[in-house]
Design an enzyme around this catalytic site. Structure first.
Site, short mmCIF file in Angstrom:
data_model
loop_
_atom_site.label_atom_id
_atom_site.label_comp_id
_atom_site.label_asym_id
_atom_site.label_seq_id
_atom_site.Cartn_x
_atom_site.Cartn_y
_atom_site.Cartn_z
N ASN A 153 6.23 -45.74 -34.62
CA ASN A 153 5.65 -44.39 -34.66
C ASN A 153 6.36 -43.63 -35.78
O ASN A 153 7.34 -44.11 -36.34
CB ASN A 153 5.79 -43.67 -33.31
CG ASN A 153 7.25 -43.50 -32.91
OD1 ASN A 153 8.02 -42.85 -33.60
ND2 ASN A 153 7.63 -44.14 -31.83
N ASP A 177 7.50 -52.19 -30.69
CA ASP A 177 8.56 -51.35 -31.30
C ASP A 177 9.84 -51.48 -30.47
O ASP A 177 10.94 -51.74 -30.98
CB ASP A 177 8.06 -49.90 -31.31
CG ASP A 177 8.88 -48.99 -32.23
OD1 ASP A 177 8.63 -47.77 -32.20
OD2 ASP A 177 9.76 -49.50 -32.95
N TYR A 185 -1.70 -47.26 -28.88
CA TYR A 185 -2.58 -46.46 -29.74
C TYR A 185 -4.07 -46.75 -29.54
O TYR A 185 -4.92 -46.22 -30.23
CB TYR A 185 -2.18 -46.63 -31.22
CG TYR A 185 -0.93 -45.83 -31.61
CD1 TYR A 185 -0.24 -45.07 -30.66
CD2 TYR A 185 -0.44 -45.84 -32.90
CE1 TYR A 185 0.89 -44.35 -31.00
CE2 TYR A 185 0.70 -45.13 -33.27
CZ TYR A 185 1.35 -44.38 -32.30
OH TYR A 185 2.48 -43.66 -32.64
N1 APR Z 1 5.43 -59.56 -29.81
C1 APR Z 1 4.16 -59.47 -30.31
N2 APR Z 1 3.28 -58.53 -29.93
C2 APR Z 1 3.68 -57.65 -28.99
C3 APR Z 1 4.99 -57.66 -28.41
C4 APR Z 1 5.87 -58.68 -28.86
N3 APR Z 1 7.12 -58.79 -28.39
N4 APR Z 1 5.06 -56.64 -27.50
C5 APR Z 1 3.86 -56.03 -27.50
N5 APR Z 1 3.03 -56.62 -28.38
C6 APR Z 1 1.64 -56.32 -28.69
C7 APR Z 1 0.83 -55.55 -27.67
O1 APR Z 1 0.36 -56.43 -26.67
C8 APR Z 1 -0.31 -55.04 -28.54
O2 APR Z 1 -1.30 -56.04 -28.70
O3 APR Z 1 1.64 -55.46 -29.82
C9 APR Z 1 0.36 -54.84 -29.91
C10 APR Z 1 0.57 -53.39 -30.31
O4 APR Z 1 0.88 -52.62 -29.15
P1 APR Z 1 2.01 -51.47 -29.18
O5 APR Z 1 3.34 -52.11 -29.27
O6 APR Z 1 1.73 -50.57 -28.02
O7 APR Z 1 1.77 -50.71 -30.56
P2 APR Z 1 0.64 -49.64 -30.96
O8 APR Z 1 -0.61 -49.78 -30.18
O9 APR Z 1 0.59 -49.72 -32.46
O10 APR Z 1 1.30 -48.25 -30.52
C11 APR Z 1 2.45 -47.82 -31.21
O11 APR Z 1 3.67 -47.49 -29.19
O12 APR Z 1 5.62 -48.57 -28.73
C12 APR Z 1 5.10 -47.39 -29.18
O13 APR Z 1 6.78 -46.53 -30.66
C13 APR Z 1 5.49 -47.13 -30.61
O14 APR Z 1 4.61 -44.91 -30.56
C14 APR Z 1 4.38 -46.22 -31.04
C15 APR Z 1 3.17 -46.81 -30.34
#
Ligand code: APR
Length: 191
Positions: free
Chosen positions: A31, A41, A144
């Site tokens: 983020n 993240d 997101y």
């Molecule tokens: N390895 C690979 N993919 C992962 C992992 C991992 N260890 N953990 C989660 N994911 C996947 C989720 O299943 C999803 O398909 O990453 C993808 C993106 O999800 P999010 O991590 O929620 O990211 P996003 O949708 O871009 O939202 C970003 O979420 O974690 C917070 O700080 C971040 O505010 C930001 C927001």
């Protein structure tokens, strides 16, 4: 089909945990604060802590919050990867768009461009560092809320377009965390 050749490079789709990938750089779905969060993240900061967060703090102190669609690069800290590229995806807000036949519910043109930019900017930063292998998560499709199939089409097209040019990047991995995401990306590459 979980692999596709593009010029001298290839795109590979696999199910797994991006923090375990043995690549030159992984990409974080961050983020704008760059201070970590949940999802991928949180996983990356936990696995690479504390050096990654220290560098993120310096970046934010120097240039402020990271705008959506932009990317920055830090050390990989304790991760197997040498670098982490942090990028901020768009927060999905569906709009009703109509062409002459019907209404479509999808992300706005701006959101589509922002999501595409996450991949292009990350690849550009990686290439500047001479990275040969890079792993992406499915950006914006978790917290997101970007619909998987639409996000996958944007992501795969962006990477394909980038790999058509001469680049140090030989292997691009999409590391998908569940079956639904994996199927969506493998389907997207068929288009
Ligand atoms: N390895 C690979 N993919 C992962 C992992 C991992 N260890 N953990 C989660 N994911 C996947 C989720 O299943 C999803 O398909 O990453 C993808 C993106 O999800 P999010 O991590 O929620 O990211 P996003 O949708 O871009 O939202 C970003 O979420 O974690 C917070 O700080 C971040 O505010 C930001 C927001």
């Amino acid at each position: 089909m979980n692999e596709v050749e593009i010029g001298q490079s290839k795109i590979v789709f696999l199910k797994g945990d991006i923090t375990k990938q043995q690549v030159d750089s992984i990409v974080n779905a961050a983020n704008s604060s760059l201070m970590g969060g949940g999802g991928v993240d949180g996983a990356i900061h936990r696995a690479g802590w504390p050096a990654i967060l220290e560098e993120c703090k310096k970046i934010v102190a120097k240039q402020g919050r990271l705008p959506t669609g932009q990317a920055v690069i830090t050390t990989g800290g304790k991760l197997l990867a040498k670098y982490v590229i942090h990028t901020v995806g768009p927060i999905y807000k569906s709009i009703r768009e109509s062409d002459d036949q019907n209404w479509m519910i999808r992300g706005s043109e701006n959101q589509r461009e922002q999501l595409r930019s996450c991949y292009i900017k990350s690849l550009e930063l990686a290439a500047e560092k001479g990275v040969k292998s890079i792993a992406f998560p499915s950006i914006s499709t978790g917290a997101y809320r970007y619909p998987l199939s639409e996000a996958a089409l944007i992501a795969v097209q962006a990477v394909k377009d980038f790999l058509k040019q001469e680049t140090s990047i030989k292997d691009v991995y999409f590391v998908l965390f569940n079956d639904a995401a994996y199927e969506a990306y493998v389907e997207a590459v068929r288009h």
